[in-house]
Enzyme design. Sequence first.
Site, PDB file in Angstrom:
ATOM      1  N   ARG A 109       2.865 -19.416 -35.586  1.00 16.60           N
ATOM      2  CA  ARG A 109       1.666 -19.860 -34.856  1.00 16.60           C
ATOM      3  C   ARG A 109       0.816 -20.609 -35.868  1.00 16.60           C
ATOM      4  NH1 ARG A 109      -2.296 -16.569 -30.811  1.00 16.60           N
ATOM      5  NH2 ARG A 109      -0.491 -17.013 -29.505  1.00 16.60           N
ATOM      6  N   HIS A 136       2.272 -24.462 -26.097  1.00 12.56           N
ATOM      7  CA  HIS A 136       2.385 -22.997 -26.129  1.00 12.56           C
ATOM      8  C   HIS A 136       3.584 -22.619 -25.244  1.00 12.56           C
ATOM      9  CE1 HIS A 136       1.420 -18.949 -26.806  1.00 12.56           C
ATOM     10  NE2 HIS A 136       0.282 -18.813 -26.143  1.00 12.56           N
ATOM     11  N   GLN A 139       4.455 -18.954 -23.825  1.00 15.33           N
ATOM     12  CA  GLN A 139       3.532 -18.515 -22.765  1.00 15.33           C
ATOM     13  C   GLN A 139       4.022 -18.985 -21.400  1.00 15.33           C
ATOM     14  OE1 GLN A 139       0.336 -16.803 -23.013  1.00 15.33           O
ATOM     15  NE2 GLN A 139       0.759 -16.671 -20.830  1.00 15.33           N
ATOM     16  N   ASP A 232      -7.622 -21.606 -18.557  1.00 15.82           N
ATOM     17  CA  ASP A 232      -7.569 -21.136 -19.941  1.00 15.82           C
ATOM     18  C   ASP A 232      -8.966 -21.323 -20.516  1.00 15.82           C
ATOM     19  OD1 ASP A 232      -6.681 -20.245 -22.414  1.00 15.82           O
ATOM     20  OD2 ASP A 232      -5.609 -22.084 -22.942  1.00 15.82           O
ATOM     21  N   CYS A 272      -3.726 -17.016 -19.502  1.00 16.10           N
ATOM     22  CA  CYS A 272      -2.866 -16.515 -20.588  1.00 16.10           C
ATOM     23  C   CYS A 272      -3.543 -15.416 -21.400  1.00 16.10           C
ATOM     24  CB  CYS A 272      -2.443 -17.668 -21.486  1.00 16.10           C
ATOM     25  SG  CYS A 272      -3.805 -18.414 -22.417  1.00 16.10           S
ATOM     26  N   ARG A 300       5.106 -11.626 -21.204  1.00 14.48           N
ATOM     27  CA  ARG A 300       5.399 -12.203 -22.521  1.00 14.48           C
ATOM     28  C   ARG A 300       6.532 -11.423 -23.179  1.00 14.48           C
ATOM     29  NH1 ARG A 300       1.330 -14.953 -25.037  1.00 14.48           N
ATOM     30  NH2 ARG A 300       2.984 -15.887 -26.296  1.00 14.48           N
TER      31      ARG A 300
HETATM   32  N1  NVA Z   1      -5.576 -22.398 -25.499  1.00 20.50           N
HETATM   33  C1  NVA Z   1      -5.788 -21.141 -26.182  1.00 20.50           C
HETATM   34  C2  NVA Z   1      -4.652 -20.199 -25.932  1.00 20.50           C
HETATM   35  C3  NVA Z   1      -4.787 -18.851 -26.581  1.00 20.50           C
HETATM   36  C4  NVA Z   1      -3.612 -17.978 -26.360  1.00 20.50           C
HETATM   37  C5  NVA Z   1      -5.975 -21.389 -27.668  1.00 20.50           C
HETATM   38  O1  NVA Z   1      -5.237 -22.219 -28.231  1.00 20.50           O
HETATM   39  O2  NVA Z   1      -6.858 -20.777 -28.270  1.00 20.50           O
HETATM   40  N1   CP Z   2      -1.788 -15.617 -24.647  1.00 19.91           N
HETATM   41  C1   CP Z   2      -1.615 -15.470 -25.975  1.00 19.91           C
HETATM   42  O1   CP Z   2      -0.886 -16.242 -26.642  1.00 19.91           O
HETATM   43  O2   CP Z   2      -2.278 -14.413 -26.504  1.00 19.91           O
HETATM   44  P1   CP Z   2      -2.455 -14.055 -28.040  1.00 19.91           P
HETATM   45  O3   CP Z   2      -3.327 -15.116 -28.644  1.00 19.91           O
HETATM   46  O4   CP Z   2      -3.110 -12.708 -28.038  1.00 19.91           O
HETATM   47  O5   CP Z   2      -1.104 -14.029 -28.699  1.00 19.91           O
END
Ligand code: NVA
Ligand code: CP
Length: 325
Positions: A109, A136, A139, A232, A272, A300
């Site tokens: 990540r 992502h 997800q 989101d 998500c 997930r």
């Molecule tokens: N769009 C959000 C998703 C978090 C799981 C982010 O990138 O923070």
């Molecule tokens: N939805 C998601 O990716 O959650 P986290 O940031 O907790 O991994």
Amino acid sequence: MAHFLKISDWSAEELEHVVYLSKKLKAARARKRSVADDPAIHMPLADRTLAMIFEKPSTRTRVSFEVGMMELGGRAIVLSADDLQLGRGEPLADTAKVLSRYVDAVMIRTTSHARLKTFAEASTVPVINGLTDLHHPTQIIADLLTVLEHKGTLNGVRIAYVGDGNNNVTHSWLEAAALLGLDLAVASPKAYAPDASVLGFAYETAKRTGAKIAVVESPEEAVYARDVVITDVWTSMGREAESEARRTALLPYQVNAALMRLTDPEAIFMHCLPAHRGEEVTTEIIDGPRSVVFDEAENRLHAHKAILLHLFGVSQPIAHLSSSL
Ligand code: NVA
Ligand code: CP
């Protein structure tokens, strides 16, 4: 090397295979059977190790991949960037080459998609995108499973995404909808519209697959008579400096009771997580009867197990064991 950096790395057939495998793994787990219980498949990921690198926080991705590896007989090592020499400036490519000598796959990540690509190009083991600014994909495998189990099918389901369009979840949804021939309407302000190249891919692919992809400004238009409403956060991780401007621009895109009244009466709400109640969604909706966000979060786990089995090339025999699983 077969990586999973974005949804469009896989064909429609592969995506469908992984989603249906996730469903099967979920059903087996509900019956308290793991794939390891089946004599035909003894611990499919025994002796395999997944390294997970986090340059941003995570709850769901981190825990579900770790539990998923354990349930499949393998192991996971969780590494925050600060624990690694990466955090002190060791090149991504060197880190990828070194980890490739120790582990069988890496989930990362990170911030920019370019960083992920640099890592993946140097890696000699499969790399999974655990979230970048642009995509992502893991997800969306879980999201497809969630739609499938709540609507009984993916075909013809009318899906709307409302809010920040320039967002990793939106982009991965656009790719999935285009490849799988789905019906997706995205509503976002012009300033936060989806990435042009992702949108170009979606429109081009839709011509071949028959997907219906619409990007509009009006949230009311996007959700009208829809079966699924997704949103989101307005400010994704790393974009905190823009949060005030985003709150102002995205306020008309809040998913609330008035917006949900325009959908199909049986419409579900998805997010998500983590969510900001009172911003992109009201408490009434996210904690109400139409919300499936905790099924989505649970999925997930099942999705990641299927993704891992597919990347390790051991998913076909498991997918065919319909009677025992
Ligand atoms: N769009 C959000 C998703 C978090 C799981 C982010 O990138 O923070
Ligand atoms: N939805 C998601 O990716 O959650 P986290 O940031 O907790 O991994």
